[in-house]
Design a protein around this motif. Structure first.
Motif, PDB file in Angstrom:
ATOM      1  N   SER A 158     -17.316 -35.469   7.749  1.00 32.49           N
ATOM      2  CA  SER A 158     -18.716 -35.627   8.269  1.00 32.49           C
ATOM      3  C   SER A 158     -19.317 -34.219   8.265  1.00 32.49           C
ATOM      4  O   SER A 158     -20.610 -34.127   8.065  1.00 32.49           O
ATOM      5  N   VAL A 159     -18.604 -33.173   8.724  1.00 30.41           N
ATOM      6  CA  VAL A 159     -19.225 -31.833   8.614  1.00 30.41           C
ATOM      7  C   VAL A 159     -19.371 -31.393   7.253  1.00 30.41           C
ATOM      8  O   VAL A 159     -20.754 -30.974   7.115  1.00 30.41           O
ATOM      9  N   SER A 178     -13.961 -37.028   1.226  1.00 33.98           N
ATOM     10  CA  SER A 178     -13.528 -38.090   1.596  1.00 33.98           C
ATOM     11  C   SER A 178     -12.232 -38.512   0.969  1.00 33.98           C
ATOM     12  O   SER A 178     -11.289 -38.781   1.287  1.00 33.98           O
ATOM     13  N   ILE A 179     -12.331 -38.253  -0.569  1.00 37.34           N
ATOM     14  CA  ILE A 179     -11.070 -38.184  -1.304  1.00 37.34           C
ATOM     15  C   ILE A 179      -9.930 -37.608  -0.969  1.00 37.34           C
ATOM     16  O   ILE A 179      -8.660 -37.983  -0.765  1.00 37.34           O
ATOM     17  N   GLY A 222     -15.337 -42.949  -0.922  1.00 32.28           N
ATOM     18  CA  GLY A 222     -15.681 -41.842  -1.773  1.00 32.28           C
ATOM     19  C   GLY A 222     -15.611 -41.949  -3.061  1.00 32.28           C
ATOM     20  O   GLY A 222     -16.510 -41.400  -3.907  1.00 32.28           O
ATOM     21  N   ILE A 223     -14.678 -42.716  -3.811  1.00 29.69           N
ATOM     22  CA  ILE A 223     -14.814 -42.851  -5.088  1.00 29.69           C
ATOM     23  C   ILE A 223     -15.953 -43.650  -5.586  1.00 29.69           C
ATOM     24  O   ILE A 223     -16.541 -43.400  -6.503  1.00 29.69           O
ATOM     25  N   LYS A 224     -16.160 -44.778  -4.949  1.00 30.17           N
ATOM     26  CA  LYS A 224     -17.367 -45.551  -5.046  1.00 30.17           C
ATOM     27  C   LYS A 224     -18.732 -44.967  -4.921  1.00 30.17           C
ATOM     28  O   LYS A 224     -19.686 -45.008  -5.951  1.00 30.17           O
ATOM     29  N   SER A 225     -18.971 -44.008  -3.910  1.00 30.84           N
ATOM     30  CA  SER A 225     -20.007 -43.067  -3.748  1.00 30.84           C
ATOM     31  C   SER A 225     -20.099 -42.184  -5.067  1.00 30.84           C
ATOM     32  O   SER A 225     -21.454 -42.054  -5.523  1.00 30.84           O
ATOM     33  N   LEU A 226     -19.227 -41.595  -5.593  1.00 31.73           N
ATOM     34  CA  LEU A 226     -19.179 -40.944  -6.654  1.00 31.73           C
ATOM     35  C   LEU A 226     -19.580 -41.421  -7.978  1.00 31.73           C
ATOM     36  O   LEU A 226     -20.426 -41.150  -8.718  1.00 31.73           O
TER      37      LEU A 226
END
Length: 246
Positions: free
Chosen positions: A172-173, A191-192, A105-109
């Motif tokens: 996911s939802v 996610s985080i 989640g952190i990487k995606s942000l």
């Protein structure tokens, strides 16, 4: 009497574990297919999470098989501590799972990858995620009840693996809803948050297993109950010493 109790605990653990393996296999395949059709990285990752839970359940089975063995020359007090070993191993796996969810989640942000993952909203994907939440939460309560009944840290760890999968499916939802509403940033944020709950559960299970393995004393409330029972036995004048362990 003790041997009968161990066999009963093993029977309960095995029954719950078999159900868990069947459920996780079905969910893993269902979420993988739905994730591919929706081009949803969140659902595909969720599928991998369900598949990894099968490994956790196998560890529980192995742990109980060893723990239920009778005492021998090398283990004169039995093999029950091996159940604690299984719980510690599962706590590590659960902690790594939670950490991986949070780091993703952190990487995606940080990279902005959530904007370009190509995910799209489909009813199949939403049905898959919602079904996973309901089924895995039900498995959490089912496994938790068994863990409490036989006092098993390993089975409780497996219960939390089910809940972590349910929490992952909530992510996911949220990701699918975010795609539908044009707010994909909701996926990494969810996610985080979820990872924090999962890691916290892992630490709690780890500490409980270590306490049992190192013969930590019972809490004051339980000790007082034991003293009360002993003092009410006819002929007992006083308690000179009381040593307890979990």
């Amino acid at each position: 009497m003790k041997e009968k109790k161990v066999k009963s605990a093993k029977s309960i653990a095995m029954r719950i574990s078999v159900v868990a393996i069947i459920v996780n296999t079905i969910l893993a395949v269902f979420k993988l297919v739905a994730g591919i059709f929706a081009s949803s990285y969140a659902l595909i990752s969720d599928s991998a999470h369900s598949a990894s839970d099968i490994f956790s359940t196998v560890v529980v089975i192995i742990g109980f098989k060893i723990a239920s063995k009778s005492s021998d020359e090398k283990h004169q007090f039995g093999h029950e501590r091996f159940e604690c070993v299984a719980a510690i191993l599962l706590a590590f796996v659960l902690g790594l799972t939670g950490g991986a969810i949070g780091l993703a989640g952190i990487k995606s942000l940080a990279t902005g990858a959530f904007r370009d993952d190509g995910a799209r909203f489909t009813l199949l994907a939403m049905l898959s995620a919602v079904s996973s939440i309901v089924v895995k939460e039900a498995m959490y309560w089912y496994t938790r009840a068994g863990a409490k009944k036989i006092g098993s840290g390993a089975l409780m760890a497996d219960a939390w693996h089910h809940r972590s999968d349910a929490l992952s499916s909530i992510g996911s939802v949220i990701a699918l809803v975010g795609v539908k509403w044009g707010a994909p940033i909701l996926d990494p944020i969810a996610s985080i948050i979820i990872s924090v709950f999962v890691v916290h559960a892992a630490v709690k299970i780890f500490c409980d297993a270590i306490a049992k393995m190192t013969d930590e004393a019972l809490d004051a409330e339980q000790i007082n109950k034991i003293k009360e029972i002993v003092e009410n036995v006819q002929g007992v004048e006083r308690i000179d010493s009381l040593k307890t362990r979990k």
